[in-house]
Design a protein around this motif. Structure first.
Motif, PDB file in Angstrom:
ATOM      1  N   LEU A 228      36.435 -65.624  46.089  1.00  0.00           N
ATOM      2  CA  LEU A 228      35.619 -64.840  47.240  1.00  0.00           C
ATOM      3  C   LEU A 228      36.499 -65.268  48.648  1.00  0.00           C
ATOM      4  CD1 LEU A 228      32.208 -66.509  46.702  1.00  0.00           C
ATOM      5  CD2 LEU A 228      33.034 -64.174  46.326  1.00  0.00           C
ATOM      6  N   PRO A 229      36.154 -64.287  49.753  1.00  0.00           N
ATOM      7  CA  PRO A 229      37.120 -64.478  50.890  1.00  0.00           C
ATOM      8  C   PRO A 229      36.741 -65.702  51.674  1.00  0.00           C
ATOM      9  CG  PRO A 229      35.421 -62.520  51.254  1.00  0.00           C
ATOM     10  CD  PRO A 229      35.415 -63.106  49.485  1.00  0.00           C
ATOM     11  N   HIS A 230      35.589 -66.024  51.666  1.00  0.00           N
ATOM     12  CA  HIS A 230      35.116 -67.004  52.526  1.00  0.00           C
ATOM     13  C   HIS A 230      35.958 -68.259  52.661  1.00  0.00           C
ATOM     14  CE1 HIS A 230      31.938 -64.319  51.844  1.00  0.00           C
ATOM     15  NE2 HIS A 230      31.300 -65.091  50.979  1.00  0.00           N
ATOM     16  N   PRO A 231      36.415 -68.869  51.479  1.00  0.00           N
ATOM     17  CA  PRO A 231      37.373 -70.121  51.645  1.00  0.00           C
ATOM     18  C   PRO A 231      38.544 -69.933  51.721  1.00  0.00           C
ATOM     19  CG  PRO A 231      35.788 -69.936  49.572  1.00  0.00           C
ATOM     20  CD  PRO A 231      35.996 -68.627  50.152  1.00  0.00           C
ATOM     21  N   LYS A 232      39.146 -68.623  51.879  1.00  0.00           N
ATOM     22  CA  LYS A 232      40.632 -68.288  51.908  1.00  0.00           C
ATOM     23  C   LYS A 232      41.147 -68.031  53.296  1.00  0.00           C
ATOM     24  CE  LYS A 232      40.496 -65.647  47.813  1.00  0.00           C
ATOM     25  NZ  LYS A 232      40.680 -64.235  47.076  1.00  0.00           N
ATOM     26  N   SER A 233      42.296 -68.525  53.680  1.00  0.00           N
ATOM     27  CA  SER A 233      42.950 -68.051  54.949  1.00  0.00           C
ATOM     28  C   SER A 233      43.613 -66.848  55.113  1.00  0.00           C
ATOM     29  CB  SER A 233      44.075 -69.245  55.358  1.00  0.00           C
ATOM     30  OG  SER A 233      44.660 -69.413  54.498  1.00  0.00           O
ATOM     31  N   GLY A 234      44.057 -66.540  55.983  1.00  0.00           N
ATOM     32  CA  GLY A 234      44.558 -65.163  56.015  1.00  0.00           C
ATOM     33  C   GLY A 234      45.686 -64.826  55.176  1.00  0.00           C
ATOM     34  N   GLU A 235      46.540 -65.935  54.844  1.00  0.00           N
ATOM     35  CA  GLU A 235      47.827 -65.815  53.855  1.00  0.00           C
ATOM     36  C   GLU A 235      47.465 -65.401  52.225  1.00  0.00           C
ATOM     37  OE1 GLU A 235      49.130 -70.039  52.620  1.00  0.00           O
ATOM     38  OE2 GLU A 235      48.030 -70.308  54.375  1.00  0.00           O
TER      39      GLU A 235
END
Length: 248
Positions: A99-106
Motif C-alpha cells: 500500500l502507498p500509505h507506509p511508503k516514502s516517495g523513494e
C-alpha cells in the motif's frame, strides 16, 4: 577460484540490485552489500558477504503480500519482556504491505515494504475499541482481546496473549473494510503525510467523526434539557395541586 567467486558475486549483486522488494527496517543494506562485494579482495570475506546477500535476497523474494485483496499482511511473531519475566512490555507487530500509505516517495508503486512496530496491550485495546466504535458491524466478528489483568501471569499467559493479538491483526489485515481504516494505521504508527491520498482520507475521516460526536453531544444535551423541562413542569403541577389541597 577467486575469479569464479567474484563472477558469482557480481551476478548476485546485480540480482540484489534488480529485486524490487525492499525492507524498511533494513534500508541501505543492499548498497552496503554490493559495495563490499565489488571491492573486497579477501576470498573468504567475499564468500561470507555473498552468503549473507543470498539469504537477504531469498528472504525478500518470499516476502510477498499474501492478502492481495487488501494489500497488507500483519502478524505478531514476537514480544519484548518487561522487568517482570512473566510479563510483557511490547508485542512486535510485523507488517508487509504494498500500500502507498507506509511508503516514502523513494519507493515505486509495486514495491513491498516490511516493518515492525512495538505495541503495548493498551495500544491493542485502544485500536480494538475504536474499530468496534466506528465499525460496529464487525463487533461480533472481531477477535476478542485477552484478559488485561491476570493475578499470576505465566509464560503460557504471555503466549496466549500473543496468539490472541496475532489473530486480531490478521483478521483486520484480511478484512477489506477495516484493513485500510484510520484506527488500524494509527495503531501501526503510519505517518499520514507519506501519502497525500491517505492524508486527505484521514483528515476527512477525522472530520466526519468529530461531526458525529458533536451531533451526539448535542442530542444528549437536548435530551437532558428536555428531561429537566419536564421535571420542572411536573414540580409546578405538584406545587399547584398542593396549593389547591391547602385551600380545601
Amino acid at each position: 577460484a577467486q575469479k569464479t567467486t567474484r563472477w558469482a558475486v557480481t551476478i548476485l549483486s546485480h540480482g540484489l540490485q534488480s529485486v524490487r522488494i525492499v525492507r524498511r527496517d533494513c534500508l541501505g543494506c543492499r548498497p552496503c552489500i554490493v559495495q563490499q562485494l565489488l571491492t573486497s579482495n579477501d576470498e573468504l570475506h567475499l564468500l561470507s558477504i555473498a552468503y549473507i546477500a543470498l539469504l537477504v535476497c531469498i528472504f525478500d523474494i518470499r516476502r510477498l503480500v499474501k492478502n492481495r485483496r487488501t494489500g497488507i499482511d500483519a502478524s505478531v511473531p514476537s514480544y519484548e519482556r518487561a522487568d517482570n519475566p512473566r510479563d510483557v512490555k511490547f508485542y512486535h507487530v510485523l507488517v508487509v504491505t504494498n500500500l502507498p500509505h507506509p511508503k516514502s516517495g523513494e519507493f515505486a508503486a509495486e514495491d513491498v515494504v516490511q516493518f515492525m512496530v512495538p505495541r503495548s496491550y493498551e495500544a491493542f485495546e485502544k485500536m480494538h475499541s475504536e474499530i468496534i466504535q466506528y465499525y460496529p458491524q464487525f463487533k461480533s466478528q472481531l477477535p476478542v482481546l485477552p484478559r488485561k489483568i491476570v493475578l499470576f501471569p505465566t509464560v503460557d499467559t504471555v503466549k496466549e496473549r500473543q496468539k490472541a493479538f496475532n489473530a486480531l491483526v490478521e483478521f483486520i489485515a484480511n478484512t477489506e473494510k477495516i484493513a485500510k481504516c484510520v484506527p488500524f494505521f494509527d495503531f501501526l504508527e503510519v505517518d499520514p503525510t507519506g501519502d497525500k491520498t491517505y492524508l486527505k482520507l484521514r483528515n476527512s475521516w477525522l472530520k466526519e467523526q468529530e461531526e458525529k460526536k458533536a451531533k451526539s453531544d448535542k442530542f444528549q444535551a437536548d435530551s437532558s434539557d428536555l428531561f429537566l423541562d419536564n421535571q420542572n413542569d411536573e414540580d409546578d403541577i405538584l406545587a399547584d395541586l398542593d396549593k389547591e389541597a391547602g385551600k380545601l
